[in-house]
Scaffold this active site. Structure first.
Site, mmCIF file in Angstrom:
data_model
loop_
_atom_site.group_PDB
_atom_site.id
_atom_site.type_symbol
_atom_site.label_atom_id
_atom_site.label_comp_id
_atom_site.label_asym_id
_atom_site.label_seq_id
_atom_site.Cartn_x
_atom_site.Cartn_y
_atom_site.Cartn_z
ATOM 1 N N ASP A 165 150.632 120.575 72.753
ATOM 2 C CA ASP A 165 150.598 119.763 71.528
ATOM 3 C C ASP A 165 149.340 120.081 70.729
ATOM 4 O OD1 ASP A 165 151.689 116.989 70.226
ATOM 5 O OD2 ASP A 165 149.498 117.070 70.156
ATOM 6 N N TYR A 211 143.642 119.640 63.663
ATOM 7 C CA TYR A 211 142.698 119.904 64.748
ATOM 8 C C TYR A 211 141.909 121.196 64.522
ATOM 9 C CZ TYR A 211 145.814 116.647 67.304
ATOM 10 O OH TYR A 211 146.597 115.588 67.696
ATOM 11 N N LYS A 230 151.676 119.591 63.735
ATOM 12 C CA LYS A 230 151.804 118.466 62.806
ATOM 13 C C LYS A 230 151.327 118.826 61.407
ATOM 14 C CE LYS A 230 150.551 115.760 66.862
ATOM 15 N NZ LYS A 230 149.563 116.595 67.556
ATOM 16 N N HIS A 268 151.951 113.904 60.614
ATOM 17 C CA HIS A 268 150.861 113.422 61.480
ATOM 18 C C HIS A 268 150.509 111.952 61.231
ATOM 19 C CE1 HIS A 268 147.045 115.056 63.707
ATOM 20 N NE2 HIS A 268 147.426 113.899 64.181
#
Length: 297
Positions: free
Chosen positions: A49, A54, A79, A110
């Site tokens: 994931d 990120y 996402k 997200h």
């Protein structure tokens, strides 16, 4: 055998099967993620994931390649970031390029927050997640995305989405914060009632969690001869959701996956369900709009 937790999958409303346990990569430092992903896949994980937000998709992609595990054996989730809500087609292309793959198994919105890319403290005046979903719904037909879903959607926002006439595809997954100090039973039950699978993030309560001082959890872990983390993961899987524990430590990555061959009894599950403390790892104060309304407990 029911206690083979790491072999377990959940069938989504599309018919696809998501592995019960995956590796989360949020808050992992640069240059750690590539090795963590490789270590996880070599330990047997088949679910990774990540997210555009990120900033580590390229490392995740490199870790997958390093592992030598064939792409079609891996469930890969990423996402759409908040400032990209108006640019869904560009968002998925950016993620695929960085991940070095031509498709993802699951693509999530997200947050239900369409943020102005030029001013992250503002919400786009002419756009919301309903419009975002209209664009996301086009992706499965392109072959770039196998399943679509949402993340951090509470009951209020899910109702808004599902009741909108433009919503043609029910999200396959709602990824939400789930641990015994934030169990959100009403939200999980709502997801289930709509055929939406729940994935639990911060399923170990995150770094330096107050959970690890909880006497009920510590006593239970001791009784089982397991780590508190292993107990929390089996709790989540037994409750019916997938879990994505985050770690970059090889021994912990392997330990978190070493959960086969034992169960929690109904009474033990109940003990964890009834921990008194409440805390959220991930709030909404940093967003330009409120997305959590305290109605999901």
């Amino acid at each position: 055998m029911s206690n083979q937790h790491t072999q377990k999958t959940y069938t989504l409303n599309t018919g696809d099967k998501i592995p019960a346990i995956g590796l989360g990569t949020w808050q992992s430092k640069p240059n750690e993620v590539r090795v963590a992903v490789k270590d996880a896949l070599l330990a047997g994980y088949r679910h990774i994931d990540t997210a555009l937000a990120y900033g580590n998709e390229a490392e995740v992609g490199a870790g997958i390649k390093d592992s030598g595990v064939p792409r079609d054996q891996i469930w890969l989730t990423t996402k759409l970031d908040n400032p990209w809500h108006k640019r869904v087609a560009e968002g998925i292309d950016s993620s695929l390029k960085d991940l070095g793959t031509d498709y993802v198994d699951l693509y999530l919105v997200h947050w239900p927050s369409s943020t102005d890319p030029n001013d992250l403290s503002k919400h786009l005046p002419d756009w919301d997640f309903i419009k975002t979903w209209q664009e996301v719904q086009k992706l499965p037909a392109t072959g770039k995305v196998r399943n679509i879903g949402v993340s951090n959607f509470g009951i209020k926002n899910l109702e808004k989405l599902l009741n909108d006439p433009t919503c043609k595809i029910v999200p396959a997954v709602n990824q939400i914060e789930l641990h015994p100090n934030n169990p959100s039973p009403k939200l999980v039950a709502y997801n289930t009632s709509k055929g939406i699978h729940s994935t639990g993030y911060s399923c170990l309560g995150s770094t330096d969690s107050p959970l690890y001082k909880d006497p009920t959890l510590l006593k239970l872990a001791e009784k089982k001869g397991k780590t508190p983390q292993q107990v929390l993961l089996v709790w989540g899987i037994t409750k019916g959701w997938s879990v994505i524990p985050k770690s970059v430590n090889k021994a912990r990555i392997e330990g978190n996956f070493n959960i086969n061959g034992w169960e929690l009894t109904a009474d033990e599950i109940n003990e964890l369900d009834n921990l008194k403390d409440r805390f959220k790892v991930c709030g909404d104060a940093w967003l330009p709009i409120k997305v959590f309304f305290g109605d999901d407990e």
